[in-house]
Design a protein around this motif. Structure first.
Motif, PDB file in Angstrom:
ATOM      1  N   THR A   9      44.235  45.654  43.593  1.00 18.09           N
ATOM      2  CA  THR A   9      43.077  45.519  44.212  1.00 18.09           C
ATOM      3  C   THR A   9      41.835  46.148  43.360  1.00 18.09           C
ATOM      4  OG1 THR A   9      44.011  45.747  46.392  1.00 18.09           O
ATOM      5  CG2 THR A   9      41.481  45.655  46.315  1.00 18.09           C
ATOM      6  N   TRP A  10      40.909  45.424  42.881  1.00 18.70           N
ATOM      7  CA  TRP A  10      39.810  45.823  42.142  1.00 18.70           C
ATOM      8  C   TRP A  10      38.445  45.688  43.015  1.00 18.70           C
ATOM      9  CZ3 TRP A  10      40.336  47.557  37.233  1.00 18.70           C
ATOM     10  CH2 TRP A  10      41.582  47.254  36.593  1.00 18.70           C
ATOM     11  N   TRP A  51      34.675  37.459  41.221  1.00 18.43           N
ATOM     12  CA  TRP A  51      35.209  38.104  42.549  1.00 18.43           C
ATOM     13  C   TRP A  51      35.697  36.886  43.348  1.00 18.43           C
ATOM     14  CZ3 TRP A  51      29.829  39.212  40.491  1.00 18.43           C
ATOM     15  CH2 TRP A  51      29.763  40.389  40.022  1.00 18.43           C
ATOM     16  N   ASP A  52      36.450  37.330  44.339  1.00 25.21           N
ATOM     17  CA  ASP A  52      37.021  36.591  45.550  1.00 25.21           C
ATOM     18  C   ASP A  52      36.278  36.412  46.665  1.00 25.21           C
ATOM     19  OD1 ASP A  52      39.480  35.788  43.709  1.00 25.21           O
ATOM     20  OD2 ASP A  52      40.060  37.819  43.946  1.00 25.21           O
ATOM     21  N   ALA A  70      27.153  34.838  46.776  1.00 25.57           N
ATOM     22  CA  ALA A  70      28.404  34.213  47.568  1.00 25.57           C
ATOM     23  C   ALA A  70      27.984  32.732  47.365  1.00 25.57           C
ATOM     24  CB  ALA A  70      28.522  34.748  48.829  1.00 25.57           C
ATOM     25  N   ASP A  71      26.895  32.379  47.704  1.00 27.43           N
ATOM     26  CA  ASP A  71      26.541  30.901  47.769  1.00 27.43           C
ATOM     27  C   ASP A  71      26.606  30.304  46.265  1.00 27.43           C
ATOM     28  OD1 ASP A  71      25.859  30.831  50.397  1.00 27.43           O
ATOM     29  OD2 ASP A  71      23.666  30.687  50.286  1.00 27.43           O
ATOM     30  N   GLN A 146      42.796  41.337  46.432  1.00 30.39           N
ATOM     31  CA  GLN A 146      41.671  40.469  45.836  1.00 30.39           C
ATOM     32  C   GLN A 146      40.615  41.238  44.829  1.00 30.39           C
ATOM     33  OE1 GLN A 146      40.065  37.655  48.822  1.00 30.39           O
ATOM     34  NE2 GLN A 146      41.400  38.541  50.200  1.00 30.39           N
ATOM     35  N   ARG A 147      39.725  40.670  44.091  1.00 33.92           N
ATOM     36  CA  ARG A 147      38.772  41.173  43.586  1.00 33.92           C
ATOM     37  C   ARG A 147      37.493  41.099  44.425  1.00 33.92           C
ATOM     38  NH1 ARG A 147      38.909  42.016  38.021  1.00 33.92           N
ATOM     39  NH2 ARG A 147      41.205  41.763  37.129  1.00 33.92           N
ATOM     40  N   ILE A 148      36.855  42.331  44.660  1.00 36.06           N
ATOM     41  CA  ILE A 148      35.855  42.492  45.870  1.00 36.06           C
ATOM     42  C   ILE A 148      34.697  43.047  45.026  1.00 36.06           C
ATOM     43  CG2 ILE A 148      35.385  43.581  47.964  1.00 36.06           C
ATOM     44  CD1 ILE A 148      38.519  44.237  48.187  1.00 36.06           C
ATOM     45  N   LEU A 149      33.501  42.603  45.514  1.00 32.53           N
ATOM     46  CA  LEU A 149      32.238  42.930  45.074  1.00 32.53           C
ATOM     47  C   LEU A 149      31.617  43.555  46.348  1.00 32.53           C
ATOM     48  CD1 LEU A 149      29.584  43.361  43.125  1.00 32.53           C
ATOM     49  CD2 LEU A 149      28.967  40.740  44.077  1.00 32.53           C
TER      50      LEU A 149
END
Length: 207
Positions: A9-10, A51-52, A70-71, A146-149
């Motif tokens: 997980t990043w 990012w996911d 996100a949009d 997942q890749r999270i921001l």
């Protein structure tokens, strides 16, 4: 926290840019990003970023940018109330020099030991760390693999990294510089020996 998925997980952490009104002790005060702040945030992004999902503080100086990202990328956005900045109580909205002139000894005591010397009418460091840690562990578990921001505040990022590095929160609250639009990257892996967390980068774009 029990994690069964073996994927890494990043998490990329980014502090908001400069809000309208310049540098102040804002805490829960909900000022929007300035034009300069938006430019700082855009400049912190890289073409290779992926990012996911995005998780953000509910405060406007974080949430507006998180919503835009996100949009643009068509990925989910989650708003986490536990990721609000620490409450500075009666210092909210004041510049550092104003607090120094009126309350300098208490300000120095806060940065020396935020648990024993919270801001007047503000939040104790243990309570702040506790709620940030609660949100951190929830989203790491919910979004594992997942890749999270995460778009958050300087103090919130310090508390997250205290969780990652397993160090006392006061050490990072006073000892870690997190400027506007600062980026940090964390990697987490589930192993036979437990959860391994590593700070991969701080104060720059991803390696």
């Amino acid at each position: 926290m029990v994690v069964e998925d073996t994927r890494s997980t990043w998490v990329d952490l980014i502090r908001h840019g400069q809000p309208e009104g310049g540098q102040r002790y804002r805490g829960h005060r909900d000022d929007p990003l300035s034009h300069v702040g938006w430019e700082q945030m855009r400049a912190a992004l890289e073409s290779r970023d992926h990012w996911d999902v995005v998780v953000t503080s509910p405060l406007l100086r974080c949430r507006a940018f998180a919503h835009a990202i996100a949009d643009e990328r068509g990925i989910p956005l989650h708003v986490e109330s536990d990721f609000k900045e620490i409450s500075f109580g009666r210092w909210e909205g004041m510049k550092a020099e104003e607090i120094l002139a009126r309350d300098g000894d208490r300000l120095a005591a806060f940065w020396s030991d935020g648990e024993a010397n919270p801001p007047p009418g503000g939040e104790a460091l243990s309570a702040f760390h506790g709620r940030v840690a609660r949100g951190w562990h929830h989203w790491v578990h919910a979004l594992w693999g997942q890749r999270i921001l995460v778009v958050a505040h300087g103090g919130v990022i310090r508390m997250m990294l205290a969780c990652v590095l397993d160090v006392p929160p006061g050490r990072l609250m006073a000892g870690l510089h997190v400027p506007y639009a600062c980026r940090s990257r964390v990697r987490m892996d589930s192993t036979d020996h437990g959860l391994l967390s590593c700070l991969m980068a701080h104060g720059e774009g991803p390696p």
